[in-house]
Motif scaffolding. Structure first.
Motif, PDB file in Angstrom:
ATOM      1  N   UNK A   1     -13.157 111.193  29.014  1.00 28.83           N
ATOM      2  CA  UNK A   1     -12.636 110.839  30.336  1.00 28.83           C
ATOM      3  C   UNK A   1     -13.765 110.380  31.250  1.00 28.83           C
ATOM      4  N   UNK A   2     -14.871 111.106  31.256  1.00 30.23           N
ATOM      5  CA  UNK A   2     -16.003 110.754  32.114  1.00 30.23           C
ATOM      6  C   UNK A   2     -16.600 109.400  31.739  1.00 30.23           C
ATOM      7  N   UNK A   3     -16.663 109.118  30.443  1.00 31.11           N
ATOM      8  CA  UNK A   3     -17.269 107.861  29.991  1.00 31.11           C
ATOM      9  C   UNK A   3     -16.252 106.725  29.926  1.00 31.11           C
ATOM     10  N   UNK A   4     -14.982 107.043  30.203  1.00 27.66           N
ATOM     11  CA  UNK A   4     -13.905 106.051  30.159  1.00 27.66           C
ATOM     12  C   UNK A   4     -13.817 105.373  28.796  1.00 27.66           C
ATOM     13  N   UNK A   5     -13.985 106.201  27.773  1.00 26.52           N
ATOM     14  CA  UNK A   5     -13.892 105.735  26.397  1.00 26.52           C
ATOM     15  C   UNK A   5     -13.005 106.710  25.620  1.00 26.52           C
ATOM     16  N   UNK A   6     -12.056 106.166  24.873  1.00 25.57           N
ATOM     17  CA  UNK A   6     -11.035 107.010  24.263  1.00 25.57           C
ATOM     18  C   UNK A   6     -11.553 107.842  23.103  1.00 25.57           C
ATOM     19  N   UNK A   7     -12.534 107.334  22.355  1.00 24.82           N
ATOM     20  CA  UNK A   7     -12.943 108.021  21.127  1.00 24.82           C
ATOM     21  C   UNK A   7     -14.447 108.142  20.989  1.00 24.82           C
TER      22      UNK A   7
END
Length: 233
Positions: A71-77
């Motif tokens: 969530x913090x890095x705005x990356x799903x995986x």
């Protein structure tokens, strides 16, 4: 004589957002979005020696650590959440920095405390994590994930005891109360107050990936800790 039946604006309107805080959060989130996989290590001696600030993410299995990082890095995986909690037993490093220049690293440590993991594996990883938290020279901050519905576990308490000497020497420490959306507003306030007492001087933030709660605050704090020369406390 007529009376105004409308309540004062202050009673119906939320406080205006702080432009300075919003700007800081935008910078922090843009920086976090640069995160990319660097390496994975089954043992400490496989970790590369680095001279940039390192921030470690730790927590009990199922505390929401992978979800928080993603969530913090705005990356799903980016951070891998195993379908079998407690089975991911490597330290994973992620590099951060714009224009391809790494200025900080996140360390995702294995989740601990899951009952299905063999006892010998639990003991081995407790030792690996303890050694990492005590000896990693470029470690600048620790982020402990905690489900506020359960509070600190015995293993969380052990971890706090391990890192306390380094925290007293200046190591930054943050407890993220994940899954805050599962609590009522009153329960959130109570959980926050209790954890501030237990955190031993560390920072505490409520966090919910679902409700987008606490993301800006945590992002800004991590950016400041990784960039102390830019005015972080």
């Amino acid at each position: 004589m007529t009376t105004n039946s409308n309540p004062p604006a202050s009673a119906t309107q939320k406080p205006a957002p702080d432009p300075q805080a919003q700007a800081a959060a935008t910078v922090a989130l843009g920086w976090l979005h640069t995160a990319k996989f660097l390496t994975t290590a089954p043992q400490l001696h496989f970790l590369p020696a680095l001279d940039v600030p390192e921030i470690a993410f730790v927590g009990r299995s199922n505390a929401g650590k992978s979800t928080c990082i993603n969530t913090l890095t705005q990356q799903k995986q980016l951070a891998f959440a195993s379908k079998k909690p407690g089975r991911t037993q490597h330290i994973n490093l992620f590099s951060l920095g714009k224009q391809g220049v790494t200025d900080a690293v996140f360390a995702d440590l294995p989740g601990y405390g899951y009952a299905a993991v063999p006892k010998q594996d639990k003991i081995r990883w407790q030792q690996v994590m303890a050694n990492y938290l005590v000896t990693r020279e470029n470690l600048k901050a620790i982020v402990l994930m905690c489900d506020p519905r359960h509070g600190l576990t015995e293993l969380d308490e052990i971890l706090l005891d391990i890192v306390r000497p380094r925290v007293e020497e200046g190591l930054k420490f943050l407890v993220v109360l994940t899954k805050a959306d599962k609590l009522t507003r009153t329960e959130q306030t109570k959980a926050l107050s209790i954890m501030k007492l237990q955190a031993g001087g560390g920072e505490v933030r409520l966090f919910s990936a679902t409700k987008r709660q606490g993301i800006d605050d945590v992002a800004t704090l991590l950016w400041q800790w990784a960039h102390p020369a830019d005015g972080a406390a």
